[in-house]
Motif scaffolding. Structure first.
Motif: not given
Length: 508
Positions: A309-320, A363-368
């Motif tokens: 649910s992290i909106k910013n894509e770069a932050e979401r990728a770093a979290a994954v 996992l990244m793909r599963s996070a869109n």
């Protein structure tokens, strides 16, 4: 560095000049070589290679290798590299293993004006299994003194003919004579990758009758090669030394059979990849790469919803990336292909470099996130180039995400990496983003400058002494190295065979 690629040549007759030089003719050991006490051009040299030859040849569908090495030892204590040898043999599936068929090891000394030989005892040779892919036979020369000549000869029989291992011509000590010969039936088409500035004083590329069949031979002879010393600040000196490597590009057999991976090659013409696009297709057709990237169902429910649910894509990728690092560990194996598979990684939490980062991609793909694999060669294997496609050079996978036309790289094999900060062994200039439709070369080096800030806050006391504080702050790659050092120090018992760092000795 000047790089030259020798294209495949079809030559029906060798030029007359080559008839004066006889390849694969081991000279008799000269007693004068035993009398010599130092290298004539530089007395500081610890050793000199008197003669070395690599002879690869294919007969009856198997690859043979004969190696001969004869080295003069001037300074025993400084020439340990040449006194303890290791021979690696590859272990395949279904008993498709390389095996050493012959091994002779001798030390020659001058005794009462005559040549005396000391053979290495069988008990001094031993074989061990390094990992699931390779076994190693080790031996040490006996009765070695300053002035000795050490010599070994061995032969290997191999079912693996796709990639002929790279041979380095130059060494850290001078070489008097060096030969490289590769003979193959004309049914096999090989790409020849000749890299470096050293030129042979004799060479032959010709079609001739060898081992009872029409064959093509490639022969290179060198003499009086200067020592090629390692240098500070050079990532991998072997990227600049002269080398020769062959890789199968096609076969044209008038018979039917199995496929290359099963040990038999099908009849008719078959191409094995002559461009990076061809290699991309091979990767996606392979069950240990392309099929694994289709297993989206494996990762359903693994990522927490707060990450998705992290909106910013770069932050979401770093979290994954951080999540993957916290849950899974690298087993120390470099590979472009999975071994036990992603399902096993998910259950055991341990996998090779391909398994770890292919799972990261899923996992990244599963996070869109639009994640794609990047294939590369580690520093120790050599630099990938756009003009010399080679699936055999690939041994590492990264994850990448394209943000507004700029790729960000991710590597979950290390607990210490961050976006665009990858394992040092993978910092090898170039890699290839392999999507389902294209292969694109990219730079894998850190895009930002790494800096160390040293700060001293000191006060001069009346008695002439200083007091104060000192701080050391590292950024980017330097910061990654510092974190790795601290992690290594806290987990020193866990370090075996490159478990978490490329070379633990760099941090001890």
């Amino acid at each position: 560095m000047k790089t030259k690629i020798l294209q495949l040549l079809t030559v029906t007759l060798a030029l007359p000049i080559f008839a004066q030089y006889k390849f694969l003719d081991l000279p008799k050991l000269d007693i004068e070589d035993l009398k010599t006490t130092s290298y004539s051009k530089n007395a500081a040299e610890p050793a000199e290679v008197l003669y070395k030859t690599y002879h690869y040849y294919i007969t009856e569908g198997e690859l043979h290798l004969d190696v001969i090495s004869r080295v003069k030892i001037y300074k025993k204590d400084d020439a340990k590299k040449f006194l303890e040898e290791e021979i690696y043999t590859r272990q395949g599936s279904n008993n498709t293993n390389e095996k050493i068929t012959s091994l002779k090891v001798n030390t020659y000394n001058l005794v009462d004006g005559k040549i005396a030989a000391t053979q290495v005892d069988k008990n001094s040779k031993y074989k061990s299994k390094e990992n699931k892919n390779y076994s190693v036979t080790k031996f040490a020369f006996e009765n070695v003194k300053d002035g000795s000549v050490v010599e070994y000869k061995y032969s290997i029989l191999s079912p693996f003919m796709y990639v002929i291992p790279k041979v380095m011509i130059e060494d850290e000590v001078p070489i008097r004579y060096f030969e490289y010969v590769f003979d193959a039936p004309i049914y096999y088409g090989y790409n020849v990758n000749y890299k470096g500035e050293l030129k042979p004083f004799k060479q032959e590329v010709a079609d001739k009758m060898l081992y009872g069949s029409d064959s093509r031979t490639y022969r290179f002879a060198y003499k009086n090669i200067a020592a090629y010393k390692d240098e500070k600040y050079v990532n991998n000196i072997e990227n600049y030394r002269t080398s020769v490597r062959f890789e199968l590009n096609s076969t044209n057999f008038p018979m039917s059979g199995g496929n290359l991976h099963d040990g038999a090659i099908s009849g008719g013409f078959k191409s094995y990849g002559v461009s990076w696009q061809d290699i991309r297709k091979q990767l996606y057709d392979d069950e240990n790469f392309g099929d694994e990237l289709k297993r989206n169902n494996l990762v359903k429910g693994i990522l927490p919803e707060e990450i998705k649910s992290i909106k910013n894509e770069a932050e979401r990728a770093a979290a994954v990336l951080k999540f993957t690092q916290s849950k899974y560990s690298w087993d120390g194996e470099y590979s472009a292909f999975t071994d036990k598979g992603l399902k096993n990684l998910i259950s055991t939490k341990l996998g090779n470099s391909a398994e770890i980062n292919l799972l990261l991609i899923l996992l990244m793909r599963s996070a869109n996130l639009n994640a794609e694999p990047v294939l590369l060669s580690t520093v120790g294997r050599g630099i990938l180039t756009s003009y010399s496609p080679s699936i055999g050079m690939l041994n590492y996978v990264l994850a990448s995400v394209d943000f507004d036309g700029k790729f960000t790289l991710y590597d979950a094999t290390s607990k210490m990496t961050t976006p665009n900060i990858i394992r040092p062994a993978a910092l090898n200039y170039y890699g290839f983003v392999m999507t389902k439709t294209e292969a694109k070369q990219i730079n894998v080096l850190c895009p930002q400058k790494s800096v160390t800030y040293l700060t001293v806050d000191a006060k001069l006391n009346p008695d002439g002494t200083f007091g104060g504080s000192f701080s050391d702050r590292d950024t980017m790659l330097y910061g990654s190295d510092s974190r790795t050092y601290r992690f290594a120090y806290k987990n020193i018992a866990a370090y075996k065979d490159e478990k978490y760092v490329n070379n633990i000795e760099n941090y001890r």
